[in-house]
Motif scaffolding. Structure first.
Motif, PDB file in Angstrom:
ATOM      1  N   ALA A  66      30.328  45.433  38.689  1.00  7.49           N
ATOM      2  CA  ALA A  66      31.441  45.911  37.864  1.00  7.49           C
ATOM      3  C   ALA A  66      31.122  45.729  36.522  1.00  7.49           C
ATOM      4  N   GLY A  67      31.957  46.483  35.695  1.00  3.83           N
ATOM      5  CA  GLY A  67      31.820  46.542  34.140  1.00  3.83           C
ATOM      6  C   GLY A  67      32.733  45.344  33.590  1.00  3.83           C
ATOM      7  N   TYR A  68      32.739  45.238  32.580  1.00  2.00           N
ATOM      8  CA  TYR A  68      33.204  43.968  31.844  1.00  2.00           C
ATOM      9  C   TYR A  68      34.962  44.382  31.902  1.00  2.00           C
ATOM     10  N   ASN A  69      35.324  43.102  32.315  1.00  2.00           N
ATOM     11  CA  ASN A  69      36.761  43.223  32.315  1.00  2.00           C
ATOM     12  C   ASN A  69      37.489  41.899  31.548  1.00  2.00           C
ATOM     13  N   GLU A  70      38.099  42.236  30.574  1.00  2.00           N
ATOM     14  CA  GLU A  70      38.515  40.925  29.524  1.00  2.00           C
ATOM     15  C   GLU A  70      39.494  40.067  30.614  1.00  2.00           C
ATOM     16  N   LYS A  71      40.369  40.615  31.318  1.00  4.75           N
ATOM     17  CA  LYS A  71      41.334  39.746  32.061  1.00  4.75           C
ATOM     18  C   LYS A  71      40.561  38.864  33.106  1.00  4.75           C
ATOM     19  N   ALA A  72      39.333  39.344  33.634  1.00  2.00           N
ATOM     20  CA  ALA A  72      38.661  38.470  34.792  1.00  2.00           C
ATOM     21  C   ALA A  72      37.814  37.535  33.753  1.00  2.00           C
ATOM     22  N   TYR A  73      37.510  37.812  32.653  1.00  2.00           N
ATOM     23  CA  TYR A  73      36.845  36.830  31.829  1.00  2.00           C
ATOM     24  C   TYR A  73      37.896  35.657  31.448  1.00  2.00           C
ATOM     25  N   GLU A  74      39.166  35.983  30.963  1.00  2.00           N
ATOM     26  CA  GLU A  74      40.018  34.957  30.542  1.00  2.00           C
ATOM     27  C   GLU A  74      40.373  34.406  31.827  1.00  2.00           C
ATOM     28  N   ASN A  75      40.548  34.853  33.044  1.00  2.00           N
ATOM     29  CA  ASN A  75      40.869  34.121  34.173  1.00  2.00           C
ATOM     30  C   ASN A  75      40.044  33.221  34.406  1.00  2.00           C
ATOM     31  N   ALA A  76      38.480  33.381  34.477  1.00  7.34           N
ATOM     32  CA  ALA A  76      37.614  32.378  34.394  1.00  7.34           C
ATOM     33  C   ALA A  76      37.521  31.132  33.486  1.00  7.34           C
ATOM     34  N   THR A  77      37.403  31.530  32.326  1.00  8.52           N
ATOM     35  CA  THR A  77      37.607  30.573  31.542  1.00  8.52           C
ATOM     36  C   THR A  77      38.682  29.678  31.345  1.00  8.52           C
ATOM     37  N   SER A  78      39.946  30.307  31.623  1.00 10.66           N
ATOM     38  CA  SER A  78      41.183  29.525  31.578  1.00 10.66           C
ATOM     39  C   SER A  78      41.174  28.513  32.905  1.00 10.66           C
ATOM     40  N   ALA A  79      40.628  29.153  34.013  1.00 11.65           N
ATOM     41  CA  ALA A  79      40.250  28.175  35.236  1.00 11.65           C
ATOM     42  C   ALA A  79      39.730  27.106  35.023  1.00 11.65           C
ATOM     43  N   LYS A  80      38.359  27.455  34.471  1.00 14.01           N
ATOM     44  CA  LYS A  80      37.664  25.937  34.077  1.00 14.01           C
ATOM     45  C   LYS A  80      38.279  25.253  33.166  1.00 14.01           C
ATOM     46  N   ALA A  81      38.988  25.508  32.087  1.00 11.31           N
ATOM     47  CA  ALA A  81      39.504  24.667  31.478  1.00 11.31           C
ATOM     48  C   ALA A  81      40.739  23.889  32.129  1.00 11.31           C
ATOM     49  N   GLU A  82      41.431  24.382  32.801  1.00 16.62           N
ATOM     50  CA  GLU A  82      42.519  23.617  33.555  1.00 16.62           C
ATOM     51  C   GLU A  82      41.836  22.853  34.649  1.00 16.62           C
ATOM     52  N   ALA A  83      40.626  23.226  35.323  1.00 13.44           N
ATOM     53  CA  ALA A  83      40.031  22.526  36.243  1.00 13.44           C
ATOM     54  C   ALA A  83      39.375  21.057  35.819  1.00 13.44           C
ATOM     55  N   LEU A  84      38.733  21.273  34.757  1.00  9.63           N
ATOM     56  CA  LEU A  84      38.172  20.078  34.070  1.00  9.63           C
ATOM     57  C   LEU A  84      39.168  19.142  33.543  1.00  9.63           C
ATOM     58  N   THR A  85      40.160  19.472  33.002  1.00  5.85           N
ATOM     59  CA  THR A  85      41.203  18.796  32.527  1.00  5.85           C
ATOM     60  C   THR A  85      41.919  17.987  33.608  1.00  5.85           C
ATOM     61  N   LEU A  86      42.267  18.717  34.783  1.00  2.00           N
ATOM     62  CA  LEU A  86      42.795  18.035  35.925  1.00  2.00           C
ATOM     63  C   LEU A  86      41.644  16.996  36.679  1.00  2.00           C
TER      64      LEU A  86
END
Length: 184
Positions: A66-86
């Motif tokens: 698939a081509g680049y999708n800014e929302k998909a990138y934001e979903n992944a980076t946000s999930a990582k930050a939330e997961a590591l914080t938790l």
């Protein structure tokens, strides 16, 4: 590294990382006995293939993702930050953080469903499935760690230090794949 099956072998059979493999493979490709970088090769290619044919093949291969999708990138980076914080809070009582765990799982489910809706995005969907696998013995599975936390009520600091980087690596591979889409 638990890995997502994105390892690529270069021309010498060495394993390459998920985002560097294609570029390194292209640089080390041999055409007519010469490396694409211009140096002489000790090995001779059995067939002489024009550079144009290689570029066309690479371009055709790139369209299978698939081509680049800014929302998909934001979903992944946000999930990582939330997961590591938790995970950093997992030395505290699970019950006191259960609403945060549920919110993270909901965000992860949304991100995975968003990824499923993007055509030619099977690799990313598989990556989410690995991260969301509820195997408490898998150190690369976020959901497995959350399940273990729930069962034990708290996790030891030494265990947290061991698993946090592994969870981070799994998300990094997902994020790197989303980033590399931008280059094609």
């Amino acid at each position: 590294m638990a890995g997502f099956g994105l390892q690529v072998k270069d021309g010498l059979g060495r394993q390459q990382g998920p985002t560097r493999g294609l570029a390194r493979q292209l640089r080390s490709s041999r055409v007519g006995g010469r490396a694409l970088g211009g140096g002489r090769s000790k090995m001779r290619a059995p067939l002489k293939i024009s550079l144009t044919v290689i570029y066309v093949a690479v371009l055709c291969d790139c369209t299978t993702i698939a081509g680049y999708n800014e929302k998909a990138y934001e979903n992944a980076t946000s999930a990582k930050a939330e997961a590591l914080t938790l995970i950093a809070k997992s030395n505290q009582s699970y019950r006191s953080h259960e609403p945060e765990v549920n919110a993270l799982k909901l965000d992860m489910s949304k991100a995975a469903e968003f990824a499923k809706g993007i055509p030619k995005n099977d690799t990313v969907v598989r990556m989410y499935a690995i991260i969301m696998r509820e195997d408490k013995n898998d150190l690369g599975s976020l959901y497995g760690v959350l399940t273990r936390w729930k069962e034990k009520s708290t996790l030891r600091p030494a265990y947290i230090q061991e698993i946090a980087p592994k969870i981070g690596e799994e998300f990094d591979q997902l994020i790197q794949l989303e980033q590399v889409k931008n280059k094609f």
